[in-house]
Design a protein around this motif. Sequence first.
Motif, PDB file in Angstrom:
ATOM      1  N   LEU A 203      -6.896 -10.584  11.541  1.00  0.00           N
ATOM      2  CA  LEU A 203      -6.014 -10.315  12.726  1.00  0.00           C
ATOM      3  C   LEU A 203      -6.616  -9.378  13.574  1.00  0.00           C
ATOM      4  O   LEU A 203      -6.187  -9.133  14.827  1.00  0.00           O
ATOM      5  N   GLY A 204      -7.788  -8.527  13.103  1.00  0.00           N
ATOM      6  CA  GLY A 204      -8.424  -7.397  13.877  1.00  0.00           C
ATOM      7  C   GLY A 204      -7.571  -6.168  13.411  1.00  0.00           C
ATOM      8  O   GLY A 204      -7.784  -5.098  14.231  1.00  0.00           O
ATOM      9  N   LEU A 205      -7.005  -5.884  12.368  1.00  0.00           N
ATOM     10  CA  LEU A 205      -6.136  -4.969  12.013  1.00  0.00           C
ATOM     11  C   LEU A 205      -7.166  -4.116  10.847  1.00  0.00           C
ATOM     12  O   LEU A 205      -7.741  -4.882  10.032  1.00  0.00           O
ATOM     13  N   ALA A 206      -7.068  -2.850  10.904  1.00  0.00           N
ATOM     14  CA  ALA A 206      -7.802  -1.999   9.924  1.00  0.00           C
ATOM     15  C   ALA A 206      -6.935  -1.843   8.505  1.00  0.00           C
ATOM     16  O   ALA A 206      -5.854  -1.495   8.776  1.00  0.00           O
ATOM     17  N   ALA A 207      -7.493  -2.307   7.471  1.00  0.00           N
ATOM     18  CA  ALA A 207      -6.730  -2.297   6.212  1.00  0.00           C
ATOM     19  C   ALA A 207      -7.648  -2.013   5.121  1.00  0.00           C
ATOM     20  O   ALA A 207      -8.737  -2.771   4.898  1.00  0.00           O
ATOM     21  N   ARG A 208      -7.171  -1.193   3.958  1.00  0.00           N
ATOM     22  CA  ARG A 208      -8.307  -0.966   2.934  1.00  0.00           C
ATOM     23  C   ARG A 208      -7.297  -1.488   1.590  1.00  0.00           C
ATOM     24  O   ARG A 208      -6.085  -1.597   1.417  1.00  0.00           O
ATOM     25  N   TYR A 209      -8.282  -1.272   0.811  1.00  0.00           N
ATOM     26  CA  TYR A 209      -7.873  -1.699  -1.012  1.00  0.00           C
ATOM     27  C   TYR A 209      -7.413  -0.576  -1.505  1.00  0.00           C
ATOM     28  O   TYR A 209      -8.348   0.485  -1.438  1.00  0.00           O
ATOM     29  N   VAL A 210      -6.387  -0.301  -2.161  1.00  0.00           N
ATOM     30  CA  VAL A 210      -5.788   0.704  -3.017  1.00  0.00           C
ATOM     31  C   VAL A 210      -5.809   0.596  -4.445  1.00  0.00           C
ATOM     32  O   VAL A 210      -5.263  -0.568  -4.974  1.00  0.00           O
ATOM     33  N   SER A 211      -6.375   1.332  -5.287  1.00  0.00           N
ATOM     34  CA  SER A 211      -6.229   1.053  -6.750  1.00  0.00           C
ATOM     35  C   SER A 211      -5.375   2.105  -7.276  1.00  0.00           C
ATOM     36  O   SER A 211      -5.432   3.431  -6.916  1.00  0.00           O
ATOM     37  N   GLY A 212      -4.541   1.915  -8.323  1.00  0.00           N
ATOM     38  CA  GLY A 212      -3.864   3.076  -9.047  1.00  0.00           C
ATOM     39  C   GLY A 212      -3.222   2.208 -10.273  1.00  0.00           C
ATOM     40  O   GLY A 212      -3.473   1.500 -10.750  1.00  0.00           O
ATOM     41  N   TYR A 213      -1.917   2.682 -10.160  1.00  0.00           N
ATOM     42  CA  TYR A 213      -1.019   2.417 -11.311  1.00  0.00           C
ATOM     43  C   TYR A 213       0.488   2.131 -10.902  1.00  0.00           C
ATOM     44  O   TYR A 213       0.771   2.852  -9.877  1.00  0.00           O
ATOM     45  N   LEU A 214       1.289   1.422 -11.466  1.00  0.00           N
ATOM     46  CA  LEU A 214       2.552   1.077 -11.215  1.00  0.00           C
ATOM     47  C   LEU A 214       3.312   1.385 -12.686  1.00  0.00           C
ATOM     48  O   LEU A 214       3.105   0.878 -13.567  1.00  0.00           O
ATOM     49  N   LEU A 215       4.305   2.202 -12.278  1.00  0.00           N
ATOM     50  CA  LEU A 215       5.349   2.389 -13.571  1.00  0.00           C
ATOM     51  C   LEU A 215       5.946   1.033 -13.807  1.00  0.00           C
ATOM     52  O   LEU A 215       6.921   0.816 -12.823  1.00  0.00           O
ATOM     53  N   THR A 216       5.759   0.757 -14.830  1.00  0.00           N
ATOM     54  CA  THR A 216       6.877  -0.569 -15.382  1.00  0.00           C
ATOM     55  C   THR A 216       7.724  -0.160 -16.297  1.00  0.00           C
ATOM     56  O   THR A 216       7.756   0.675 -17.100  1.00  0.00           O
TER      57      THR A 216
END
Length: 310
Positions: A203-216
């Motif tokens: 679409l022409g939007l700036a977006a980045r990949y985020v790495s981390g953790y999720l509390l389950t």
Amino acid sequence: MSEHTYHIRHDTHYAYSQAVRLSHQMLRLTPRSLPWQTCTSHGISIMPEPQNLRMFLDSFGNPLQSFSLENDHTDLRAVAESWVTLTPRQLPPATPSWEQARAALSYQAGQFLLPDDLEATRYLFESAHVRIKREFLAYAAESFTPGLPLLAGIDALMTRIFQEFTFDPLATTVSTPVTEVFATRRGVCQDFAHFMLSCLRSLGLAARYVSGYLLTEPPPGQPRLIGADASHAWVSVYCPGFNGQASSWIDADPTNGIFPDTSHITLGWGRDFLDVSPLRGVLIGGGQQTMDVAVTVMPAHEAPGFGFAV
């Protein structure tokens, strides 16, 4: 303001069928310091004992440890332990239309970009796991209708991916192309993040990949399992300054269909997974290798006496 403190233990173990003579590795296992996130304690244990251990920031500002193993070895184990405190995040009360957000970073000869806008432009383009294609543009256009505020478009696209794609750990590998993920509508959080990034960048939007953790959370009445969690991935979309508001990044989790808040712990970000792989390197020897990863995320009140032992 409420605070949420977590204990994270990330244990990675490689076993090799033959001795490794030389290994150079990079670790990205240190949580970032952010306005809503404070890493109060962090340590990494590496076995065998490494040489040439260095700590610095990579080109994306992520904490990075590099090291070498110069003696023969048949195992490599890295255990990272962190204590992190999070405070609630606030979504921007108003955002420009997605077309305005796109236009703010569109190339124009002689255009002067503010530092934040210039930094965001690195996330406009294809990368190893993110493609810009007409089919991704067409899919995204169903959510980003003309004149829609950027935040509403992000919400719509995230929700569609959550509803139309199936979480299936057996459907993909780390190298599965995003075009195949789109065709099968199956994968894991890494795949859904790469697909959403492909839609946004198409679409022409700036977006980045985020790495981390999720509390389950364990099922009601069941204890939390040690080592049963995993790394998580989501996306972050750039929102340029608007109506006197400063520029910002809006995180979105297409795997769960939610905007990340106090259950998402951020390790780092980049153009795609390759920029933030937890452990990556090169080696000489080793033969066949196997990898086991055990991750545990637990609230502080459940973690007393959880020691740093390997």
